[in-house]
Design a protein around this motif. Structure first.
Motif, PDB file in Angstrom:
ATOM      1  N   THR A 134       0.835  -1.200   0.000  1.00  0.00           N
ATOM      2  CA  THR A 134       0.000   0.000   0.000  1.00  0.00           C
ATOM      3  C   THR A 134       0.870   1.249   0.000  1.00  0.00           C
ATOM      4  N   LEU A 135       1.914   1.233   0.795  1.00  0.00           N
ATOM      5  CA  LEU A 135       2.834   2.363   0.879  1.00  0.00           C
ATOM      6  C   LEU A 135       3.525   2.587  -0.470  1.00  0.00           C
ATOM      7  N   GLU A 136       4.013   1.518  -1.071  1.00  0.00           N
ATOM      8  CA  GLU A 136       4.674   1.640  -2.375  1.00  0.00           C
ATOM      9  C   GLU A 136       3.722   2.189  -3.434  1.00  0.00           C
ATOM     10  N   ALA A 137       2.484   1.683  -3.438  1.00  0.00           N
ATOM     11  CA  ALA A 137       1.499   2.148  -4.419  1.00  0.00           C
ATOM     12  C   ALA A 137       1.179   3.621  -4.220  1.00  0.00           C
ATOM     13  N   LEU A 138       1.024   4.035  -2.976  1.00  0.00           N
ATOM     14  CA  LEU A 138       0.705   5.435  -2.686  1.00  0.00           C
ATOM     15  C   LEU A 138       1.854   6.350  -3.103  1.00  0.00           C
ATOM     16  N   VAL A 139       3.073   5.965  -2.792  1.00  0.00           N
ATOM     17  CA  VAL A 139       4.242   6.755  -3.192  1.00  0.00           C
ATOM     18  C   VAL A 139       4.319   6.819  -4.717  1.00  0.00           C
ATOM     19  N   GLY A 140       4.070   5.691  -5.369  1.00  0.00           N
ATOM     20  CA  GLY A 140       4.119   5.663  -6.830  1.00  0.00           C
ATOM     21  C   GLY A 140       3.081   6.554  -7.480  1.00  0.00           C
ATOM     22  N   ARG A 141       1.901   6.661  -6.874  1.00  0.00           N
ATOM     23  CA  ARG A 141       0.858   7.544  -7.432  1.00  0.00           C
ATOM     24  C   ARG A 141       1.144   9.008  -7.144  1.00  0.00           C
ATOM     25  N   GLY A 142       1.849   9.295  -6.060  1.00  0.00           N
ATOM     26  CA  GLY A 142       2.110  10.686  -5.692  1.00  0.00           C
ATOM     27  C   GLY A 142       3.237  11.326  -6.466  1.00  0.00           C
ATOM     28  N   ARG A 143       4.238  10.550  -6.843  1.00  0.00           N
ATOM     29  CA  ARG A 143       5.411  11.121  -7.517  1.00  0.00           C
ATOM     30  C   ARG A 143       5.086  11.892  -8.794  1.00  0.00           C
ATOM     31  N   PRO A 144       4.255  11.364  -9.707  1.00  0.00           N
ATOM     32  CA  PRO A 144       4.044  12.078 -10.976  1.00  0.00           C
ATOM     33  C   PRO A 144       3.087  13.267 -10.910  1.00  0.00           C
ATOM     34  N   LEU A 145       2.390  13.461  -9.797  1.00  0.00           N
ATOM     35  CA  LEU A 145       1.453  14.582  -9.718  1.00  0.00           C
ATOM     36  C   LEU A 145       2.200  15.911  -9.835  1.00  0.00           C
ATOM     37  N   PRO A 146       1.647  16.875 -10.578  1.00  0.00           N
ATOM     38  CA  PRO A 146       2.334  18.158 -10.757  1.00  0.00           C
ATOM     39  C   PRO A 146       2.117  19.113  -9.597  1.00  0.00           C
ATOM     40  N   VAL A 147       1.866  18.576  -8.420  1.00  0.00           N
ATOM     41  CA  VAL A 147       1.628  19.373  -7.216  1.00  0.00           C
ATOM     42  C   VAL A 147       2.569  18.850  -6.141  1.00  0.00           C
ATOM     43  N   ARG A 148       3.203  19.762  -5.401  1.00  0.00           N
ATOM     44  CA  ARG A 148       4.076  19.328  -4.309  1.00  0.00           C
ATOM     45  C   ARG A 148       3.218  18.741  -3.194  1.00  0.00           C
TER      46      ARG A 148
END
Length: 143
Positions: free
Chosen positions: A104-118
């Motif tokens: 779950t942690l890996e998936a969440l980090v993976g989804r957050g990285r490409p977002l164009p928002v800090r």
């Protein structure tokens, strides 16, 4: 934006009159505001470092005040929606009663990285993810 340009072009073909000149000046000011906002929105979507959610939401609000037809407005709205959704999941994951499972942690980090928002919690979650991965790897080696 194209509609404003078309109106401006049509106004330029009219006989010069004070009312027409005032309207043309307002149209030119509106076109300039729209173009400036679009430039800021485009820069926001690729900014490094990324802008925070509050800054992006302010830009969306400003864009909505100018026109609902701005080309980048929907992309920024979607980025904000996804960032808020991500943020909620990140906060829930960090609650003591929700032990962060590695996948779950890996998936969440993976989804957050490409977002164009800090996303402020992203760095902390990335650190947790790296630690969990190392601990999991060393545990498996000891088996």
């Amino acid at each position: 934006m194209e509609a404003v340009r078309a109106l401006e072009a049509a106004g330029l073909s009219l006989q010069p009159q004070p009312g027409v000149q005032r309207a043309l000046g307002r149209l030119q000011g509106l076109r300039t505001s729209l173009e400036t906002w679009e430039e800021r929105a485009a820069a926001c979507l690729v900014a490094q470092p990324k802008q925070g959610l509050a800054e992006v939401e302010r830009l969306v609000t400003e864009g909505e005040g100018l026109s609902s037809q701005l080309p980048s407005l929907d992309r920024l709205r979607e980025a904000c929606r996804r960032a808020r959704e991500w943020w909620g999941r990140a906060e829930a994951l960090q609650q003591p009663e929700n032990y962060p499972y590695l996948d779950t942690l890996e998936a969440l980090v993976g989804r957050g990285r490409p977002l164009p928002v800090r996303l402020d919690p992203l760095q902390h979650l990335e650190t947790q993810d790296r630690k969990s991965t190392r601990l999991n790897s060393s545990h498996l080696c000891n088996l």
